[in-house]
Write a protein that holds these residues in place. Structure first.
Motif, PDB file in Angstrom:
ATOM      1  N   VAL A 174      -4.347 -15.731  -1.752  1.00 37.61           N
ATOM      2  CA  VAL A 174      -3.810 -16.702  -2.716  1.00 37.61           C
ATOM      3  C   VAL A 174      -3.600 -18.053  -2.047  1.00 37.61           C
ATOM      4  O   VAL A 174      -3.937 -19.103  -2.601  1.00 37.61           O
ATOM      5  N   PHE A 175      -3.051 -18.047  -0.840  1.00 44.09           N
ATOM      6  CA  PHE A 175      -2.785 -19.283  -0.119  1.00 44.09           C
ATOM      7  C   PHE A 175      -4.038 -19.839   0.556  1.00 44.09           C
ATOM      8  O   PHE A 175      -4.178 -21.049   0.709  1.00 44.09           O
ATOM      9  N   ASP A 176      -4.917 -18.945   0.995  1.00 46.90           N
ATOM     10  CA  ASP A 176      -6.035 -19.328   1.857  1.00 46.90           C
ATOM     11  C   ASP A 176      -7.268 -18.499   1.527  1.00 46.90           C
ATOM     12  O   ASP A 176      -7.637 -17.590   2.264  1.00 46.90           O
ATOM     13  N   PRO A 177      -7.925 -18.800   0.386  1.00 47.18           N
ATOM     14  CA  PRO A 177      -9.021 -17.952  -0.088  1.00 47.18           C
ATOM     15  C   PRO A 177     -10.164 -17.793   0.909  1.00 47.18           C
ATOM     16  O   PRO A 177     -10.804 -16.736   0.954  1.00 47.18           O
ATOM     17  N   GLN A 178     -10.438 -18.830   1.696  1.00 55.04           N
ATOM     18  CA  GLN A 178     -11.551 -18.761   2.640  1.00 55.04           C
ATOM     19  C   GLN A 178     -11.164 -18.121   3.976  1.00 55.04           C
ATOM     20  O   GLN A 178     -12.017 -17.918   4.833  1.00 55.04           O
ATOM     21  N   GLY A 179      -9.899 -17.824   4.154  1.00 56.29           N
ATOM     22  CA  GLY A 179      -9.458 -17.213   5.404  1.00 56.29           C
ATOM     23  C   GLY A 179      -9.568 -18.141   6.597  1.00 56.29           C
ATOM     24  O   GLY A 179      -9.877 -17.700   7.710  1.00 56.29           O
ATOM     25  N   LEU A 180      -9.262 -19.417   6.394  1.00 62.04           N
ATOM     26  CA  LEU A 180      -9.425 -20.407   7.457  1.00 62.04           C
ATOM     27  C   LEU A 180      -8.193 -20.568   8.344  1.00 62.04           C
ATOM     28  O   LEU A 180      -8.308 -21.043   9.473  1.00 62.04           O
ATOM     29  N   LEU A 181      -7.020 -20.219   7.847  1.00 61.77           N
ATOM     30  CA  LEU A 181      -5.786 -20.444   8.592  1.00 61.77           C
ATOM     31  C   LEU A 181      -5.513 -19.289   9.563  1.00 61.77           C
ATOM     32  O   LEU A 181      -5.353 -18.143   9.160  1.00 61.77           O
TER      33      LEU A 181
END
Length: 498
Positions: free
Chosen positions: A458-465
């Protein structure tokens, strides 16, 4: 799967470094962009220095607007981002992504305001933990959470890891001492979570973000709760010839209804190392030592100290003495807070674990750690926040000896498994990072992990963080062999989705 292999489970992007640097220079000065290996070397690891990865790039923004611009660019280009504070973490949580940007908050060092009437401070994330109490002291106030690294660790990192410290038993972890914060999302939006009131409507997103290890956003401002400096603080030092009796005494103190400001314990190896390093006044021949501090009104403190002293004697203490003055009290605590570096003087390397157990199981867990030490052939120095059951076994090893690091990791994994088996958890304040990613598969069920991953998305759909940290993929858990723990198996279509 090794930690290094796990680091490869991150997003891959196609943009070339020179092109990306040119885009960064449109809003960030060249001095705040590091791209040469020799310049980035200091950022290759955190306090868990056994694992190192050189960042792709390092950025050092000076304003919220610059941090927002960095995140927007990374989001647009699909580049991973790892936020970093002081780098004092002990779980590999700030380990860079080899193909990502390390976003340092080192220049966010301003105490924005101190409001003594309402007992709060507003600070940037790069402010050191101890600096808050130093600034608040002129108003008769202080900030209660005090990790052992408080002279160096920063508030942003404390929030990311939900750090504790000696006084968390009475005053709570970071979570209980944060009123509000500002968070940048991966697409550069700014969220204000929490308020200065006592309650908030809606979901408690402040609690969700505290301890989220940089997986949900980048913290750029924090409002902290300040407390009045106690009228009196006094400390007992209790000496034991048996570590199991000391563990039982800790449980008895809490069971009696006493709530010490701090209740810490060290074993014989840690005692001798700390005494040689600091000369804190510890007895060299003790097999266990407990520091018990009471604070508050003088009359109540003296009554509580007397009750605690009686309990220690009842559980076999060889000696119980009270610090004669504030200087001696500070020396007692200096030894405890210097235990980690002190142990570093007696071993080429050590592997610091962080698990939490029910206090009533302390004695048996210490006995089992001693047995495991013999089994693995590696010594252990035990230093822990005994009052809240937060263990910090320091496994001594020599990284120059082939296989010893892996042996220490296996030993640490067994300690964490033991914590779970007795009803505890695999972390108390250091976080999961990369160090305990496998043990997350033991701690949580498939359904629970799926919910964690859904919140992350939800916060980071691309999984970048902060990719590859804290939350294992379901596929990883299957490879780790944890399926039998959850009484079932994972359908492979589900694994492909995660």
């Amino acid at each position: 799967m090794s930690y290094q292999e796990h680091a490869a489970e991150i997003v891959v992007h196609a943009i070339e470094k020179p092109t990306f640097v040119r885009q960064l220079k449109q809003f960030l000065s060249a001095d705040n962009i590091l791209s040469e290996p020799e310049d980035m070397k200091p950022y290759e690891c955190d306090g868990l220095s056994a694992y190192r990865t050189l960042p792709w790039l390092v950025t050092l923004p000076e304003t919220i607007a610059e941090a927002q611009a960095i995140l927007r660019l990374c989001h647009r280009q699909g580049v991973p981002v790892v936020a970093r504070g002081a780098g004092t973490g002990l779980s590999g949580g700030a380990l860079p992504a080899a193909n990502g940007v390390l976003l340092s908050l080192a220049k966010f060092t301003r105490i924005l305001s101190i409001d003594p009437a309402n007992r709060r401070a507003c600070v940037q994330p790069g402010v050191r933990n101890l600096a808050v109490s130093e600034a608040a002291a002129v108003f008769g106030l202080y900030y209660a959470p005090d990790p052992s690294s408080q002279i160096a660790c920063t508030i942003g990192g404390n929030v990311a890891e939900n750090s504790g410290g000696v006084h968390c038993l009475k005053y709570g972890l970071t979570l209980q001492n944060v009123l509000a914060l500002k968070l940048l999302t991966i697409d550069g939006e700014i969220l204000t979570l929490g308020t200065e009131g006592l309650d908030n409507p809606g979901y408690d997103l402040l609690a969700l973000v505290t301890g989220s290890e940089g997986l949900l956003g980048v913290i750029v401002e924090v409002t902290l709760k300040l407390l009045p400096i106690p009228e009196t603080a006094a400390t007992l030092l209790a000496v034991f010839a048996d570590i199991e009796k000391a563990g039982a005494a800790v449980a008895a103190i809490i069971g009696s209804g006493l709530i010490p400001a701090g209740l810490e314990m060290m074993d014989g190896l840690a005692i001798r190392a700390a005494e040689a390093f600091i000369a804190a006044g510890y007895p060299d021949d003790a097999e266990a030592l407990i520091l018990c501090e009471m604070d508050g009104l003088t009359v109540q403190v003296q009554a509580d100290l007397a009750k605690a002293e009686n309990i220690f004697h009842a559980y076999g203490a060889l000696e119980v003495r009270q610090a004669l003055n504030d200087n001696e009290r500070k020396k007692f605590w200096a030894g405890r807070k210097a235990a980690f570096p002190a142990v570093g003087r007696i071993s080429p390397d050590y592997y610091c674990m962080d698990g939490t157990i029910p206090r009533r199981r302390l004695a048996e867990v210490l006995k089992e750690i001693t047995r495991l030490s013999r089994e693995f052939g590696l010594s252990v120095a035990n230093v822990f926040h005994a009052g809240d059951g937060n263990l910090h076994p320091l496994i001594l090893y020599d990284a120059n000896k082939p296989g010893e690091l892996e042996l220490a990791e296996s030993f640490g994994g067994q300690i964490l498994r033991l914590c779970i088996e007795v009803g505890g958890t695999i972390t108390g304040e250091h976080g999961i990072g990369m160090e305990k990613i496998n043990q997350m598969c033991l701690q949580f069920s498939t359904a629970e992990l799926r919910q964690f991953l859904a919140i992350k998305a939800v916060f980071d759909p691309q999984g970048l963080l902060n990719p590859g940290k804290a939350l294992p993929s379901l596929r990883r858990c299957a490879e780790f062999g944890a399926l039998h723990v959850h009484h079932g198996h994972l359908p492979y279509p589900e694994l492909d989705r995660f």
